[in-house]
Design a protein around this motif. Structure first.
Motif, PDB file in Angstrom:
ATOM      1  N   MET A  74      31.288  42.745  37.336  1.00 44.55           N
ATOM      2  CA  MET A  74      30.925  41.514  37.237  1.00 44.55           C
ATOM      3  C   MET A  74      29.883  41.523  38.810  1.00 44.55           C
ATOM      4  O   MET A  74      29.806  42.163  39.517  1.00 44.55           O
ATOM      5  CB  MET A  74      32.222  40.573  37.742  1.00 44.55           C
ATOM      6  N   HIS A  75      29.228  40.297  38.791  1.00 47.79           N
ATOM      7  CA  HIS A  75      28.311  40.098  39.721  1.00 47.79           C
ATOM      8  C   HIS A  75      28.893  38.977  40.511  1.00 47.79           C
ATOM      9  O   HIS A  75      29.366  38.027  40.002  1.00 47.79           O
ATOM     10  CB  HIS A  75      26.894  39.672  39.350  1.00 47.79           C
ATOM     11  N   PHE A  76      28.873  38.992  42.080  1.00 51.64           N
ATOM     12  CA  PHE A  76      29.289  38.050  42.766  1.00 51.64           C
ATOM     13  C   PHE A  76      28.316  36.682  43.250  1.00 51.64           C
ATOM     14  O   PHE A  76      27.266  37.064  43.438  1.00 51.64           O
ATOM     15  CB  PHE A  76      29.712  38.703  44.137  1.00 51.64           C
ATOM     16  N   THR A  77      28.724  35.571  42.680  1.00 49.99           N
ATOM     17  CA  THR A  77      27.952  34.425  43.232  1.00 49.99           C
ATOM     18  C   THR A  77      28.191  34.108  44.542  1.00 49.99           C
ATOM     19  O   THR A  77      28.734  33.184  44.841  1.00 49.99           O
ATOM     20  CB  THR A  77      28.056  33.312  42.298  1.00 49.99           C
ATOM     21  N   LEU A  78      27.484  34.726  45.578  1.00 47.25           N
ATOM     22  CA  LEU A  78      27.968  34.599  46.974  1.00 47.25           C
ATOM     23  C   LEU A  78      26.680  33.691  47.578  1.00 47.25           C
ATOM     24  O   LEU A  78      25.536  33.635  47.224  1.00 47.25           O
ATOM     25  CB  LEU A  78      28.146  35.643  47.872  1.00 47.25           C
ATOM     26  N   HIS A  79      26.830  33.323  48.799  1.00 48.81           N
ATOM     27  CA  HIS A  79      26.003  32.936  49.725  1.00 48.81           C
ATOM     28  C   HIS A  79      25.431  34.034  50.557  1.00 48.81           C
ATOM     29  O   HIS A  79      26.289  34.040  51.795  1.00 48.81           O
ATOM     30  CB  HIS A  79      26.383  31.417  50.534  1.00 48.81           C
ATOM     31  N   TYR A  84      23.819  34.912  53.101  1.00 45.06           N
ATOM     32  CA  TYR A  84      23.129  34.725  54.128  1.00 45.06           C
ATOM     33  C   TYR A  84      23.291  35.916  55.112  1.00 45.06           C
ATOM     34  O   TYR A  84      22.215  36.223  55.949  1.00 45.06           O
ATOM     35  CB  TYR A  84      23.155  33.257  54.988  1.00 45.06           C
ATOM     36  N   PRO A 128      25.918  42.314  54.410  1.00 44.70           N
ATOM     37  CA  PRO A 128      27.285  43.075  54.703  1.00 44.70           C
ATOM     38  C   PRO A 128      26.968  44.551  55.112  1.00 44.70           C
ATOM     39  O   PRO A 128      27.814  44.960  55.766  1.00 44.70           O
ATOM     40  CB  PRO A 128      28.096  42.824  53.367  1.00 44.70           C
TER      41      PRO A 128
END
Lengths: 462, 60
Positions: B1-6, B8, B11
């Motif tokens: 799965m791909h993460f729908t993150l912000h 900015y 990491p």
């Protein structure tokens, strides 16, 4: 200094990194615009009980949702956060202040996870001291937790908190000054190099700093296959608890005679000191300043006299041991209006970051209503060669009222400063002092300290 | 799965990998502690305090 958006509204220049929103000021009031992109996360923060939990614990700054026109189009909502009395930075904190800020951050992350959220950053600059304790001031630091996702802020936590704390604890307490050079925290390879080899026998420091630094070097500029980069929530909890334990075990206690012995080294009597305390209390009580800067505040004895009138007192000192002791007193006595900070007056905190606008200089965070400069002028005028007229100008630009102690050359403390150098200060006399300061101030009162050659002046800027 | 993150914040690749390695190891400890609590609970002992809210961690 400030970016304009709509007329009368100014976006704060330091508030640009996170697309979730930004701070702006309008008619002197501070607001935060929340952008559409952050709407879901904000709703989760408010509705999951996390906001209430953190406010109750004193870990997050409170805010009110307000009916203000947004600063620009991408807005979802505008909030008005509570303001902290004085913005301070980690390179101005003592060891325990940075440690408490680190523990607050981890405590917030644990609470967030319980409510299905996670901290998307672990930035030491998002922590401020209000009512004596560390509090997160960035309401937009939370993101909805997605199962399996690692902690994006892990690297930042290690660089902003763990590395400087470990260096202060194991090497030298002054190494928090590295934060003044590196805006995103101490690089882990540098921390790993500077830490003594025995820290490799500390499981937390071995993994979170030494191995972590090695992995950063090895995988620099290599992309990680995100779909495979997963860890369970249980693993996340393990990680946070490990960071908590590692931080908790880091200690710093100043060695030598300095510790706890400040006022025993003074050359004047209890009577003179009591007289000084009485005058500070009377003068602050008279003018009722809201913000007092105690410059050279030591462990804060006189700061507390000033705070008795209800003022917020920022107690600055160059000595991290004095500031540490002052902060421990604040914590022990639950004092809400004293903030001890480390500051070298001869080289105060500069403006830092992108375009010099992310971290304000010491002076830009003024003016104060009143400055206390007690037993400090000889250090500036004699040890640091600052001419008296420049000193007077410095104080006048930063405060309306000034309580200042003149320490004459005949005083043994000044004699000590002159012992190893030539006396090149012919103007350093009571008359020279009064002449220099009269350009900028008029004297409201002056009193010779009982049982001493020193004189205390209470002045108002012209 | 791909993460729908912000995203900015970067990491960092090395930080992500080392974090996962450490976390998986430490997560085992958390799991063991949780099951130990369940076992003790089964035999009528007080539940492990591992799940406690560290409410006063920074407020001592």
């Amino acid at each position: 200094m400030i970016m304009r958006t709509t007329p009368g509204t100014e976006q704060l220049p330091a508030s640009f990194r996170d697309p979730s929103g930004f701070l702006f000021s309008r008619n002197g009031v501070l607001y935060r615009q929340i952008n559409q992109i952050y709407a879901q996360d904000y709703a989760r923060l408010m509705e999951s009980g996390l906001y209430g939990n953190l406010i109750k614990a004193g870990l997050l700054i409170s805010h009110a949702e307000v009916e203000q026109a947004p600063a620009e189009r991408s807005a979802f909502r505008v909030i008005q956060p509570e303001r902290v009395p004085f913005v301070s930075y980690p390179y101005e904190w003592s060891f325990s202040q940075l440690k408490d800020a680190a523990r607050a951050t981890l405590s917030i992350q644990k609470r967030a996870l319980k409510c299905g959220m996670t901290l998307k950053d672990a930035n030491a600059y998002n922590i401020q001291f209000a009512r004596g304790l560390p509090v997160l001031i960035d309401t937009l630091s939370f993101a909805i937790y997605e199962a399996g996702k690692p902690w994006d802020a892990y690297r930042q936590f290690c660089q902003h908190f763990l590395a400087p704390l470990a260096l202060m604890s194991y090497r030298d307490v002054r190494l928090n000054q590295l934060l003044r050079v590196y805006i995103d925290g101490v690089p882990l390879d540098l921390a790993s190099d500077l830490l003594p080899a025995r820290t490799k026998f500390n499981f937390g420091l071995l993994t979170h700093i030494h191995i972590h630094a090695g992995a950063q070097k090895r995988y620099a500029d290599k992309a990680v296959n995100m779909p495979t980069a997963r860890m369970s929530q249980q693993a996340m909890t393990g990680l946070i608890e490990s960071l908590e334990n590692t931080v908790k075990k880091l200690e710093w206690k100043p060695a030598g005679t300095e510790w706890g012995d400040y006022y025993a080294k003074t050359n004047y009597s209890d009577d003179a000191f009591q007289h000084k305390k009485d005058l500070v209390r009377a003068w602050t009580g008279d003018k009722k300043p809201r913000l007092v800067w105690d410059l050279g505040g030591n462990t804060g004895v006189l700061s507390r006299e000033a705070a008795a009138c209800g003022a917020q007192v920022i107690s600055f000192d160059i000595d991290p041991a004095a500031v540490e002791q002052n902060y421990r007193l604040v914590r022990k006595n639950k004092e809400e209006n004293i903030l001890p900070l480390v500051l070298d007056l001869t080289n105060p905190s500069p403006a830092l970051g992108w375009d010099h606008q992310e971290r304000d200089s010491f002076s830009a965070r003024g003016p104060a209503d009143m400055i206390l400069a007690l037993a400090v002028i000889h250090h500036l005028a004699i040890s640091n060669n600052v001419p008296l007229p420049q000193l007077a100008g410095f104080f006048a630009a930063r405060s309306k009222w000034l309580a200042i102690e003149f320490v004459p050359k005949s005083d043994s403390q000044v004699q000590r400063l002159l012992a190893s150098r030539k006396d090149i200060f012919p103007d350093y006399t009571k008359e020279g002092f009064e002449k220099a300061f009269s350009t900028y101030f008029h004297v409201i009162k002056s009193e010779s300290l009982r049982d001493s050659e020193r004189i205390l002046y209470f002045m108002e800027a012209r | 799965m791909h993460f729908t993150l912000h995203p900015y914040l970067d990491p960092g690749s090395g930080s992500l990998l080392v974090q996962i390695l450490i976390a998986v190891l430490l997560g085992l400890g958390v799991a063991l502690r949780a099951s130990w609590g369940t076992i003790k609970g089964f035999f009528g002992k007080k539940k492990s305090t591992g799940e406690d809210d560290h409410a006063d961690d920074t407020r001592d």
